[in-house]
Design an enzyme around this catalytic site. Structure first.
Site, PDB file in Angstrom:
ATOM      1  N   HIS A 122       2.550 -11.313 -22.908  1.00  0.00           N
ATOM      2  CA  HIS A 122       2.279 -12.757 -23.690  1.00  0.00           C
ATOM      3  C   HIS A 122       1.304 -12.620 -24.793  1.00  0.00           C
ATOM      4  CE1 HIS A 122       1.425 -16.975 -23.226  1.00  0.00           C
ATOM      5  NE2 HIS A 122       2.484 -17.279 -22.707  1.00  0.00           N
ATOM      6  N   ASP A 199      -2.367  -8.724 -16.176  1.00  0.00           N
ATOM      7  CA  ASP A 199      -2.276 -10.469 -16.264  1.00  0.00           C
ATOM      8  C   ASP A 199      -0.900 -10.568 -15.303  1.00  0.00           C
ATOM      9  OD1 ASP A 199      -0.771 -12.822 -17.068  1.00  0.00           O
ATOM     10  OD2 ASP A 199      -0.493 -12.107 -19.207  1.00  0.00           O
ATOM     11  N   GLN A 202       2.904 -14.498 -13.967  1.00  0.00           N
ATOM     12  CA  GLN A 202       4.025 -14.350 -13.439  1.00  0.00           C
ATOM     13  C   GLN A 202       4.382 -13.768 -12.019  1.00  0.00           C
ATOM     14  OE1 GLN A 202       6.300 -16.502 -14.454  1.00  0.00           O
ATOM     15  NE2 GLN A 202       5.251 -16.953 -16.841  1.00  0.00           N
ATOM     16  N   LYS A 225       1.066 -22.433 -12.260  1.00  0.00           N
ATOM     17  CA  LYS A 225       2.443 -22.027 -12.193  1.00  0.00           C
ATOM     18  C   LYS A 225       2.699 -21.679 -10.532  1.00  0.00           C
ATOM     19  CE  LYS A 225       2.182 -19.485 -16.616  1.00  0.00           C
ATOM     20  NZ  LYS A 225       3.001 -20.013 -17.523  1.00  0.00           N
ATOM     21  N   CYS A 368       6.314 -17.188 -26.337  1.00  0.00           N
ATOM     22  CA  CYS A 368       5.063 -16.746 -26.563  1.00  0.00           C
ATOM     23  C   CYS A 368       4.864 -15.090 -26.414  1.00  0.00           C
ATOM     24  CB  CYS A 368       3.721 -17.313 -25.521  1.00  0.00           C
ATOM     25  SG  CYS A 368       3.739 -19.064 -25.978  1.00  0.00           S
TER      26      CYS A 368
HETATM   27  N1  PMP Z   1       0.583 -14.468 -19.364  1.00  0.00           N
HETATM   28  C1  PMP Z   1       1.949 -14.602 -19.103  1.00  0.00           C
HETATM   29  C2  PMP Z   1       2.717 -13.540 -18.367  1.00  0.00           C
HETATM   30  C3  PMP Z   1       2.539 -15.863 -19.084  1.00  0.00           C
HETATM   31  O1  PMP Z   1       3.760 -16.117 -18.479  1.00  0.00           O
HETATM   32  C4  PMP Z   1       1.731 -17.009 -19.307  1.00  0.00           C
HETATM   33  C5  PMP Z   1       2.379 -18.539 -19.460  1.00  0.00           C
HETATM   34  N2  PMP Z   1       3.571 -18.405 -19.935  1.00  0.00           N
HETATM   35  C6  PMP Z   1       0.506 -16.679 -19.830  1.00  0.00           C
HETATM   36  C7  PMP Z   1      -0.110 -15.527 -19.764  1.00  0.00           C
HETATM   37  C8  PMP Z   1      -0.408 -17.874 -20.090  1.00  0.00           C
HETATM   38  O2  PMP Z   1      -0.649 -18.759 -19.266  1.00  0.00           O
HETATM   39  P1  PMP Z   1      -1.194 -20.177 -19.481  1.00  0.00           P
HETATM   40  O3  PMP Z   1      -0.362 -21.028 -20.241  1.00  0.00           O
HETATM   41  O4  PMP Z   1      -1.341 -20.827 -17.940  1.00  0.00           O
HETATM   42  O5  PMP Z   1      -2.558 -19.843 -19.947  1.00  0.00           O
END
Ligand code: PMP
Length: 412
Positions: A122, A199, A202, A225, A368
């Protein structure tokens, strides 16, 4: 076995109608819904406990501090960490930036070092490292994935071979649902003398996570999430490392002592996690997140994962049935419940808009993760359906029927 119909009773929003149709919420990878228990915990904090935390000697201040620190214990235990190893943040993005800048200001990433990331990250686990690499004069190495979006382990080992200082890798891809073997990846990183950041945005909501078993030095996740309030998240920092690190964002609440001479001031930091939490934190958010964690624990993370895997297998079958192009592996042992696909002749946004008219909420676009969607051969992005504990087989069947209708419309 998880009973999604029972779970749904705690989520009034799921009974909502959208465009006159029953809502089907398949956008859980972006943010989950919250159960009444979480909403009530936040409300109750503001109604009966609200005060700033820290050094208050008055009753409300003491009780709010206690509630905040009790929440930390609950959330830390959920990921197998000690309370002092968990820093509350507002989301995964802030957690990763905190880790990256801590390493930078502590002099643990400097000129000539290498930072290893992957093509499946991401942007939030990519851009902080791009910035820190630039500031430090370090090299950034991007490990490739195969055509189904699985990490290339041979490339990973090569990237570790020369001067790697930190590896930053996702546990589960937010595009393909691929689960990385993070325990193995952290072991290889450590063998090469590098730190390992995982990270967990997910993974934490959908499977049992044990940061000690994984062996991560840093582990980032988002509370919003995983049934928690918006603006909540966390960063695990391994205890001895947290003691060594310089906090990158100094301020009130992070120090034990500040002294100033005429031309300079200095500070002594509090012990972790407090030195990383300068300023007033989201206390009600932490309380709500602890309630979310208790909710998930009462359902059981093994059951959550099993339920989602069963539904995902069904979702993949439905997509194959309508001839969708699916990105990512089919084998359920390699993946969780995030599914990316496209329908021939329609852009991802067109499909998502048509689904919305039928009450179905999905994501469309690059999620993203532009380097990954380009690598998967879909520069326009994908449609992404992502499941959670309250989704049902009937919703997946309805989704399939609507896709069939959309496809017919598109092919005339
Ligand atoms: N890393 C991953 C794998 C994600 O899926 C996401 C959110 N889509 C993020 C980071 C960023 O998360 P946040 O918007 O809560 O900062």
């Amino acid at each position: 076995m998880l009973d999604p119909y029972r779970v749904r009773r705690d989520f009034p929003i799921l009974s909502k109608k959208v465009h006159g149709k029953q809502l089907v919420y398949f956008d859980n990878a972006a943010t989950s819904q919250r159960p009444l228990q979480v909403v009530e915990a936040v409300e109750s904090f503001y109604k009966s406990l609200n005060a700033n935390i820290g050094r208050s000697v008055h009753e409300l201040g003491l009780r709010a501090t206690e509630a905040y620190e009790d929440s930390r214990k609950i959330v830390a235990a959920f990921i197998g960490a000690k309370p002092e190893e968990l820093v509350f943040t507002k989301n995964t993005t802030e957690s990763i930036n905190l880790a990256a800048y801590s390493l930078l200001v502590s002099g643990l990433i400097s000129r000539g070092d290498a930072i290893v990331v992957t093509r499946m990250e991401h942007h939030s686990n990519l851009l902080p490292w791009v910035r820190v690499a630039k500031l430090a004069g370090a090299e950034l190495r991007v490990v490739d994935v195969d055509d189904e979006g699985r990490l290339r382990l041979d490339e990973y080992e090569k990237a570790l071979s020369r001067g790697a200082k930190i590896v930053a890798v996702t546990h589960v891809s937010n595009v393909t649902g691929v689960v990385n073997p993070v325990k193995e990846l952290c072991r290889l990183a450590h063998d090469a003398g590098a730190f390992c950041l995982v990270d967990g945005a997910q993974s934490t909501p959908h499977m049992r996570v044990d940061v000690k078993d994984i062996g991560a030095d840093f582990f980032a996740f988002s509370g919003h999430k995983m049934l928690g309030p918006m603006g909540t998240g966390g960063l695990y920092i391994r205890g001895d490392l947290a003691e060594r690190l310089e906090p990158p964002f100094p301020g009130g609440g992070a120090i034990s002592l500040v002294s100033c001479a005429e031309d300079s001031c200095s500070a002594e930091w509090l012990h972790p996690p407090h030195k990383f939490e300068a300023g007033t934190p989201n206390v009600a958010g932490a309380v709500g997140l602890a309630k979310a964690v208790e909710y998930l624990r009462s359902v059981g993370m093994e059951d959550v994962e099993e339920h989602e895997k069963r539904l995902t297998a069904k979702l993949l079958e439905v997509l194959e049935g309508v001839g969708a192009r699916i990105y990512g592996p089919r084998d359920m042992k390699d993946r969780l419940g995030v599914v990316s696909f496209n329908l021939d002749g329609l852009t991802p946004h067109e499909v998502a808009s048509m689904l919305d008219l039928e009450g179905i909420a999905v994501r469309s676009g690059h999620h993203c993760a532009l380097p990954l969607v380009k690598r998967l051969g879909s520069p326009m992005g994908t449609v992404r359906a992502s499941l959670y504990l309250y989704n049902t087989p009937e919703e997946v069947e309805y989704f399939g029927a609507v896709l069939e209708k959309i496809k017919k419309l598109a092919t005339g």
